[in-house]
Design an enzyme around this catalytic site. Structure first.
Site, PDB file in Angstrom:
ATOM      1  N   SER A 122       0.964  -1.143   0.013  1.00 44.44           N
ATOM      2  CA  SER A 122      -0.469  -0.293  -0.241  1.00 44.44           C
ATOM      3  C   SER A 122       0.853   1.315   0.300  1.00 44.44           C
ATOM      4  O   SER A 122      -0.214   2.510  -0.221  1.00 44.44           O
ATOM      5  CB  SER A 122      -0.825  -0.214   1.258  1.00 44.44           C
ATOM      6  OG  SER A 122      -0.009  -0.339   2.704  1.00 44.44           O
ATOM      7  N   LYS A 145     -12.020  -0.621  -1.074  1.00 46.32           N
ATOM      8  CA  LYS A 145     -11.010   0.135  -1.840  1.00 46.32           C
ATOM      9  C   LYS A 145     -11.722   0.835  -3.046  1.00 46.32           C
ATOM     10  O   LYS A 145     -13.016   1.070  -3.651  1.00 46.32           O
ATOM     11  CB  LYS A 145      -9.902  -0.099  -1.875  1.00 46.32           C
ATOM     12  CG  LYS A 145      -9.365   0.312  -0.349  1.00 46.32           C
ATOM     13  CD  LYS A 145      -8.561  -0.245   0.458  1.00 46.32           C
ATOM     14  CE  LYS A 145      -7.480   0.052   1.350  1.00 46.32           C
ATOM     15  NZ  LYS A 145      -6.669  -0.640   1.797  1.00 46.32           N
ATOM     16  N   HIS A 178      -5.419  -3.730  -1.864  1.00 43.13           N
ATOM     17  CA  HIS A 178      -5.453  -2.920  -3.319  1.00 43.13           C
ATOM     18  C   HIS A 178      -5.443  -3.526  -4.133  1.00 43.13           C
ATOM     19  O   HIS A 178      -5.338  -2.536  -5.073  1.00 43.13           O
ATOM     20  CB  HIS A 178      -3.539  -2.065  -2.614  1.00 43.13           C
ATOM     21  CG  HIS A 178      -3.824  -1.280  -1.882  1.00 43.13           C
ATOM     22  ND1 HIS A 178      -4.376   0.247  -1.766  1.00 43.13           N
ATOM     23  CD2 HIS A 178      -3.610  -0.768  -0.751  1.00 43.13           C
ATOM     24  CE1 HIS A 178      -4.246   0.754  -1.460  1.00 43.13           C
ATOM     25  NE2 HIS A 178      -4.038   0.069  -0.174  1.00 43.13           N
TER      26      HIS A 178
HETATM   27  C1  LIG Z   1      -6.663  -1.062   3.189  1.00 43.16           C
HETATM   28  C2  LIG Z   1      -5.907  -2.535   3.534  1.00 43.16           C
HETATM   29  C3  LIG Z   1      -6.713  -4.042   4.615  1.00 43.16           C
HETATM   30  C4  LIG Z   1      -8.312  -3.103   5.175  1.00 43.16           C
HETATM   31  O1  LIG Z   1      -8.995  -2.810   4.548  1.00 43.16           O
HETATM   32  P1  LIG Z   1     -10.303  -2.110   5.023  1.00 43.16           P
HETATM   33  O2  LIG Z   1     -11.235  -3.078   4.266  1.00 43.16           O
HETATM   34  O3  LIG Z   1     -10.474  -0.561   4.800  1.00 43.16           O
HETATM   35  O4  LIG Z   1     -10.210  -2.502   6.585  1.00 43.16           O
HETATM   36  C5  LIG Z   1      -6.569  -4.529   4.565  1.00 43.16           C
HETATM   37  N1  LIG Z   1      -4.882  -4.439   3.849  1.00 43.16           N
HETATM   38  C6  LIG Z   1      -3.837  -3.756   2.798  1.00 43.16           C
HETATM   39  C7  LIG Z   1      -3.082  -4.526   2.008  1.00 43.16           C
HETATM   40  C8  LIG Z   1      -4.968  -3.105   2.951  1.00 43.16           C
HETATM   41  O5  LIG Z   1      -4.528  -1.139   2.204  1.00 43.16           O
END
Ligand SMILES: *Cc1c(COP(=O)(O)O)cnc(C)c1O
Length: 406
Positions: A187, A246, A215
């Site tokens: 990320s 996302k 992501h």
């Molecule tokens: C954003 C993210 C999460 C968490 O996801 P949410 O649905 O926002 O709780 C988990 N793992 C990674 C790699 C992320 O970037």
């Protein structure tokens, strides 16, 4: 009356905050006044928004809004209970079946968030006699899940498959289960995990393979099916995590895998057992989003076209967008490396004042000296908006000597 200062019991928190202020990394939340769109208003200022994870513009898509409203009218605003008591609605099952078909797996379980999916799954399937082999840059929710499991954690250097193998060899004669885990897309740098190599390694050592595709969901692979599809590794990753928060545009996380894995998580994953399920509107929104991925793959093409354009122009302007002493981005996640934490935060604030929203990220989220702003384009940004953002980035960076004055 609101209390202005902490009582002495919490005075140590003030000290910690003062420390952040002294380092220039203390922040206030920016408040979005309208929709999560390419141009929107934060704190009353119009900005080109390059900070969201709304990759495909689905967070405010009219079809998804309609789906949420319809489901709310038909089924109400809340589910009323945790899944295992009385809170499993037909629409929750419909979403899980839809995701399972989309991902080409036997079964799927949806959690309240991607964080809950990771933390709940890792902590449920492993115990104190087991081993977790985890990339050093894996997401915080994996780390928390690993800690909660009480398994022994072995961290391998970022994407270093040989190092992972060394660690697997060290524990090869131990009785416990072994889990190899990586992010599909990292990320902070936007590089792609070695899903293919690590899955093959896991097979060789009889380890469980798990990938966190937060992501990558909606971004990588055919129709956004994620990193497993990208690498052609169907059937070789035991636990696939994705997010609905996302690119999918709403909220939630999911785990895909065998029917037995999902059945086990129904019985043992603590966020599933002890926290209320999504409102029906969220499930309906996500179902509509997967329909969009299947029916409008041009959105994903536009996302990648915008990514290539923005990254090409940033490089041309002389920005360090990673790849020298940091991993090179391979996805829409675009780091603009500044160096010192304070400088990155100042750069982010100056950009905001000039109408560009890019997140400043400093230690401990990224290593000391690798502070940056992180930009993420969406499929919905126009070329004109990107050009305006690029012009602003370049002008502000020269003024602040982040780019040399030409
Ligand atoms: C954003 C993210 C999460 C968490 O996801 P949410 O649905 O926002 O709780 C988990 N793992 C990674 C790699 C992320 O970037």
């Amino acid at each position: 009356m609101t209390q202005a200062t902490s009582r002495p019991q919490l005075a140590f928190l003030n000290d910690a905050l003062d420390d952040l202020r002294a380092r220039g990394t203390h922040f206030r939340l920016r408040i979005l006044d309208d929709q999560q769109a390419p141009v929107c208003h934060y704190d009353g200022r119009e900005v080109i928004n390059l900070a969201s994870n709304n990759y495909l513009g689905l967070a405010n898509h009219p079809k998804l809004i309609e789906a949420a409203i319809d489901a709310t009218r038909t089924f109400g605003v809340g589910s009323g209970a945790v899944r295992t008591i009385a809170g499993t609605m037909r629409i929750h099952m419909d979403l899980e079946e839809k995701i399972a078909r989309f991902k080409n797996v036997e079964a799927c379980v949806v959690f309240q968030s991607g964080f809950a999916a990771n933390a709940g799954t890792v902590s449920a399937i492993l115990g104190k006699d087991d081993f977790i082999l985890s990339d050093e840059l894996n997401h915080a929710s994996i780390i928390d899940g690993a800690r909660l499991s009480r398994a022994k954690i072995k961290v391998f250097r970022h994407k270093d498959v040989d190092h992972c193998e060394e660690l697997l060899k060290e524990v090869a004669n131990e009785a416990g289960h072994k889990l190899v885990i990586t992010d599909g897309v990292f990320s902070m740098d936007g590089d792609i995990g070695r899903v293919d190599k690590l899955a093959a390694l896991a097979e060789k050592y009889g380890a469980i393979m798990m990938v966190d595709d937060a992501h990558a969901s909606g971004v990588l692979g055919r129709n956004g099916r994620g990193s497993i599809d990208h690498f052609g590794m169907h059937g070789r990753v035991d636990v696939q995590v994705g997010t609905l928060s996302k690119a999918i545009g709403a909220l939630g996380g999911y785990v895909c895998g065998s029917r037995d894995l999902i059945d086990f998580l129904y019985h043992r994953a603590r966020p599933f057992l002890f926290s209320t399920s999504h409102p029906p509107s969220v499930a309906a929104t996500c179902i509509a989003a997967f329909d969009m991925l299947e029916q409008e793959p041009d959105r994903i093409e536009r996302l990648w076209a915008n990514t290539r354009y923005l990254q090409g122009e940033l490089k041309r302007a002389g920005f360090n967008i990673g790849g020298v002493n940091t991993p090179a981005t391979e996805t829409p996640i675009t780091p603009v490396i500044v160096g010192e934490g304070r400088a990155a935060m100042d750069f982010s604030r100056a950009l905001f004042d000039e109408g560009v929203m890019g997140t400043g990220i400093a230690f401990p989220t990224v290593p000391e000296g690798k502070a940056r702003i992180r930009l993420i384009v969406t499929s919905e940004h126009t070329r004109a908006q990107l050009d305006r953002a690029l012009e602003t980035l370049e002008r502000v960076a020269r003024r602040m000597s982040i780019l040399s004055v030409s």
